[in-house]
Design a protein around this motif. Structure first.
Motif, PDB file in Angstrom:
ATOM      1  N   THR A 116       0.839  -1.205   0.000  1.00 30.87           N
ATOM      2  CA  THR A 116       0.000   0.000   0.000  1.00 30.87           C
ATOM      3  C   THR A 116       0.872   1.252   0.000  1.00 30.87           C
ATOM      4  O   THR A 116       0.610   2.192  -0.739  1.00 30.87           O
ATOM      5  N   ARG A 117       1.940   1.247   0.785  1.00 31.61           N
ATOM      6  CA  ARG A 117       2.841   2.402   0.829  1.00 31.61           C
ATOM      7  C   ARG A 117       3.598   2.583  -0.485  1.00 31.61           C
ATOM      8  O   ARG A 117       3.917   3.688  -0.885  1.00 31.61           O
ATOM      9  N   SER A 166       2.452   1.744  -3.448  1.00 34.32           N
ATOM     10  CA  SER A 166       1.498   1.714  -4.566  1.00 34.32           C
ATOM     11  C   SER A 166       1.818   2.690  -5.695  1.00 34.32           C
ATOM     12  O   SER A 166       1.667   2.330  -6.867  1.00 34.32           O
ATOM     13  N   PRO A 167       2.271   3.913  -5.431  1.00 36.35           N
ATOM     14  CA  PRO A 167       2.615   4.774  -6.562  1.00 36.35           C
ATOM     15  C   PRO A 167       3.704   4.173  -7.451  1.00 36.35           C
ATOM     16  O   PRO A 167       3.635   4.256  -8.677  1.00 36.35           O
ATOM     17  N   PRO A 189      -3.269   4.993  -6.299  1.00 35.34           N
ATOM     18  CA  PRO A 189      -3.170   6.373  -5.805  1.00 35.34           C
ATOM     19  C   PRO A 189      -4.313   7.237  -6.363  1.00 35.34           C
ATOM     20  O   PRO A 189      -4.798   6.997  -7.470  1.00 35.34           O
ATOM     21  N   VAL A 190      -4.700   8.237  -5.610  1.00 32.97           N
ATOM     22  CA  VAL A 190      -5.849   9.065  -5.989  1.00 32.97           C
ATOM     23  C   VAL A 190      -5.640   9.836  -7.285  1.00 32.97           C
ATOM     24  O   VAL A 190      -6.597  10.176  -7.970  1.00 32.97           O
ATOM     25  N   ASN A 191      -4.397  10.085  -7.651  1.00 31.37           N
ATOM     26  CA  ASN A 191      -4.142  10.877  -8.860  1.00 31.37           C
ATOM     27  C   ASN A 191      -4.109  10.032 -10.138  1.00 31.37           C
ATOM     28  O   ASN A 191      -3.874  10.559 -11.214  1.00 31.37           O
ATOM     29  N   ASN A 247      -6.964  -0.667  -2.665  1.00 31.35           N
ATOM     30  CA  ASN A 247      -6.256   0.297  -1.820  1.00 31.35           C
ATOM     31  C   ASN A 247      -4.877   0.654  -2.361  1.00 31.35           C
ATOM     32  O   ASN A 247      -4.186   1.485  -1.798  1.00 31.35           O
ATOM     33  N   GLU A 248      -4.472   0.044  -3.476  1.00 30.25           N
ATOM     34  CA  GLU A 248      -3.150   0.307  -4.038  1.00 30.25           C
ATOM     35  C   GLU A 248      -3.168   1.296  -5.199  1.00 30.25           C
ATOM     36  O   GLU A 248      -2.139   1.525  -5.820  1.00 30.25           O
ATOM     37  N   CYS A 299       2.212   1.097  -9.422  1.00 29.04           N
ATOM     38  CA  CYS A 299       1.329   1.521 -10.514  1.00 29.04           C
ATOM     39  C   CYS A 299       2.094   2.232 -11.627  1.00 29.04           C
ATOM     40  O   CYS A 299       1.675   2.175 -12.785  1.00 29.04           O
ATOM     41  N   GLN A 300       3.185   2.886 -11.295  1.00 31.55           N
ATOM     42  CA  GLN A 300       3.917   3.686 -12.279  1.00 31.55           C
ATOM     43  C   GLN A 300       4.314   2.874 -13.506  1.00 31.55           C
ATOM     44  O   GLN A 300       4.203   3.340 -14.630  1.00 31.55           O
ATOM     45  N   ASN A 353      -1.104   9.334 -16.207  1.00 32.66           N
ATOM     46  CA  ASN A 353      -2.058   9.004 -15.142  1.00 32.66           C
ATOM     47  C   ASN A 353      -3.242   8.144 -15.592  1.00 32.66           C
ATOM     48  O   ASN A 353      -4.316   8.211 -15.011  1.00 32.66           O
TER      49      ASN A 353
END
Length: 131
Positions: free
Chosen positions: A19-20, A22-23, A118-120, A115-116, A26-27, A34
């Motif tokens: 979770t920490r 995750s950015p 990121p909001v952006n 939960n993984e 996902c990258q 995005n």
């Protein structure tokens, strides 16, 4: 690190670390700025998988499990064919079990928990597995 003193279960610690991170996870999957194309589970299939969880493993009939893996493999191949990195977005409760189930037969598939993300990052549904 802050959870290492209070949580001793390695599985739980791994999920917290994911979770920490995750950015970063996902990258590597983002296609356009995005924009994250993902496979998702059909609601009926996700419900069956959730209900079949027993001792951190799926207790599903073999034919249903085989159909799930074949469907997921077909969609993974389609994503690869379109030069997209295959990723399955599912509930956080199912993430680890699905990854364990698929890691040998679908090594290129990234399995992400809700939960993984990121909001952006904008999630784009590539296809639904199990319909």
């Amino acid at each position: 690190l802050e959870h290492g003193k209070t949580i001793t279960d390695s599985t739980q610690l791994t999920e917290l670390v994911r979770t920490r991170l995750s950015p970063l996870i996902c990258q590597k999957l983002i296609v356009n700025p995005n924009n994250l194309p993902v496979l998702t589970l059909a609601p009926a299939l996700e419900q069956k998988l959730n209900m079949s969880l027993s001792n951190n493993n799926f207790a599903l009939e073999p034919s249903l499990m085989e159909h799930f893996i074949i469907s997921l493999a077909n969609q993974t191949e389609k994503m690869l064919g379109e030069k997209k990195r295959p990723a399955l977005l599912c509930s956080s409760l199912l993430r680890r079990q699905i990854k364990q189930l698929t890691q040998r037969v679908l090594p290129h598939l990234t399995v992400l928990g809700m939960n993984e993300i990121p909001v952006n990052i904008q999630v784009e549904s590539f296809s639904v597995v199990g319909e």
